[in-house]
Design an enzyme around this catalytic site. Sequence first.
Site, short mmCIF file in Angstrom:
data_model
loop_
_atom_site.label_atom_id
_atom_site.label_comp_id
_atom_site.label_asym_id
_atom_site.label_seq_id
_atom_site.Cartn_x
_atom_site.Cartn_y
_atom_site.Cartn_z
N SER A 67 0.84 -1.19 0.00
CA SER A 67 0.00 0.00 0.00
C SER A 67 0.88 1.25 0.00
O SER A 67 1.64 1.47 -0.94
CB SER A 67 -0.96 -0.04 1.20
OG SER A 67 -1.97 0.91 1.07
N ASP A 91 -9.34 -4.51 -5.88
CA ASP A 91 -8.92 -3.62 -4.79
C ASP A 91 -9.76 -2.35 -4.85
O ASP A 91 -9.58 -1.50 -5.72
CB ASP A 91 -7.43 -3.30 -4.95
CG ASP A 91 -6.85 -2.61 -3.73
OD1 ASP A 91 -7.60 -1.96 -2.99
OD2 ASP A 91 -5.62 -2.72 -3.52
N HIS A 109 -7.75 -5.25 -1.36
CA HIS A 109 -6.49 -4.66 -0.93
C HIS A 109 -5.67 -5.60 -0.04
O HIS A 109 -4.45 -5.50 0.00
CB HIS A 109 -6.78 -3.35 -0.19
CG HIS A 109 -5.59 -2.47 -0.01
ND1 HIS A 109 -4.79 -2.05 -1.05
CD2 HIS A 109 -5.04 -1.91 1.11
CE1 HIS A 109 -3.83 -1.27 -0.60
NE2 HIS A 109 -3.94 -1.19 0.71
#
Length: 721
Positions: free
Chosen positions: A591, A666, A698
């Site tokens: 991320s 995601d 995600h």
Amino acid sequence: MNKYRAFLFAFVAVSTQLFAQTQQITLEEIWNGGFRTQGMDELNSLNNGKQYAVLNFDRATRTTSVDKYDYETLEKTGTIVSSADIEEMPYFLSYKFSADESKILLAGGLDRIYRHSTLGVYFVYDVTTKKVTKVSDDPIQEPTFSPDGTKVAYVKDANIYIKSLTDGKVTQVTTDGAKNAIINGVTDWVYEEEFAFVRAFEWNKTSDRIAFLRFDETEVPEFSMDIFGKELYPTEDTFKYPKAGEKNSDVTLHVYNVSNGETAALPLEEYEYIPRIEFTEDAQLLAVQTLNRHQNDLKLYFYNVDTKKATVTLHETDEAYIDITDNLTFLADNSFIWTSEKDGFNHIYHYDSNGKLLNQVTSGAWEVTAYYGYNPKEKRIYYQSVENGSINRDVYSIKLNGKSKKHLSTRVGTNDATFSANFSYFINTYSSVTTPYRYTLNSAKDGKELKEIVANTAVKEKLNSYGVSDKEFSTIKVNGNDLNMWMIKPANFDPNKKYPLFMYQYSGPGSQQVANAWYGINDYWFFMLAQQGYVVACVDGRGTGFKGAAFKKVTQKQLGKYEVEDQIEAAKLLGKRSYIDAGRIGIWGWSYGGFMSSNCLLKGNDVFSMAIAVAPVTSWRFYDSIYTERYMTTPQENPEGYDDNSPLFFADQLTGKFLLVHGSADDNVHLQNSMRMIEALVQANKQFDWAIYPDKNHGIYGGNTRLHLYTKLTNFIKENL
């Protein structure tokens, strides 16, 4: 002892020692739960202050129960409700008491929507009569008891409903809810993700009003994702997602009068966001927090729902941004407790009911990291802080006047507390890098440990059997700052040898990866890599948390500048150590950490020889409005800040080995980020590796997904570092 027996004993001892040194941690063991710890699920203190309730699961019978325990003896004193006794529910996943604990709201099957939101089937269990009442035949969101326990409010299909538990009557409060258009009573995607709440309605103390937020997302741009599934044709998931600089939902405040069925809009001064609402101790007085779009101008309103008069009770501004918390607490006289960074560190403040500052309760060059509650009898506040070092957490109490502070936790590491309703006891959850999660009963008066509840010694013994090295803490001087760092070395570490260095970081604003706490699942992977000859290290650079507002907010308007500089410089400094092979330094992250590792490999191509980026942001122009603009303002206002630190614009600088991974579904960091990065690398004629996980969000998990993912990551490291 004869010679043969002595030889056999010595042989067994040596063999055992060698086995302990050579036994390898495996990915299968990590992802099959081999290092799982025990905890206390959904721990809640009962109103009498003498007992607490815990959600338990019986694997043998596949049933769940809410059981009560005595604080003083820690003995189980009874079962409040068990799914074995409820024909309608073979199991339940969570529970919530009514205010008087006469009823319990039980959640059956839950389907996840986004990170915090779920749809589920709920029942109300009457503790006295044992009667079970289904709240709705359809899946619903956020069912909540009225304070008097006679009703449950909930959201279905973006509308608010109220079910009477007296006669079963259902009242529909709103009627205009529609997918991707109007939402009543729960938050839109970006509020849920960035303000971290889903339920956007609140009962008042007398159960005759419900305040709620209405989201008009009609003009918010839509984002769509292909869902490949198992059918012949893929489907498409479309939802409203405001990217940086784009239109947000129009959010308005309303109050429903339960007595007469009327709904009134409550107008406020100019604002962009309403991140929190809650009724005060006065049933007619609603507390409302608003923020401007830059999120550096916060107003706390007290709104009289009868007179429709609003008063700005507290007003805070900041050059960068203001964090929203759940720490606002109203005392009996409607004075309130508040936390703020306004003196440079997060501290506790006490204001009167008109917003006049009565006292700054805590102060110092350290941060309050959790607020636990207020004991009116003792006039004492309970909180967690980093007074004992930014990588540690300790529990304290202090008088409302800021005097008579007590240190209630006794062990150095990470301490967290759950207090009994009357603040006589607390259950302390403690861990450190040498001690797994340990639950103890403690006296809230002086912190004295009374009894151990859960020890988790088996996990520690199991990890010790692998002969892994400890995670070592230190600081490293980087760009004028002493940065917190941990390092894991091979168990047979030889300072005269050269080892490849694999760095991990996240680096997002206010985050922390260097913490004196028991290991997360990634740590076992790091131990496995160390067993295979890698030195693994992590450095929390500028922009991370718990070292004051100035350290955290230095990255304002240029995310990825100072954080990347710190990781590159830290790698250079570590590369100068005698035992590090400076030509074999890699970095990875997920991320925000993937954004960082991508930039480090490109901008630090003379330092890093490889990088892994999982679900990375590659341009903050692609990310959501609330998070991004909090730190960057809008791309229209700050185009250089967005582009100067976007890895998309540095693809031609790739010289090392690069692995890019993303989930196709995601909803948070969209696959668009990686696809644009892939295209930039292709057009720069750069070779790299990549993997897309179909229909994974995600977190990239489900079934064997994590095992497959970490096998790929491990193989990439072995082949390229």
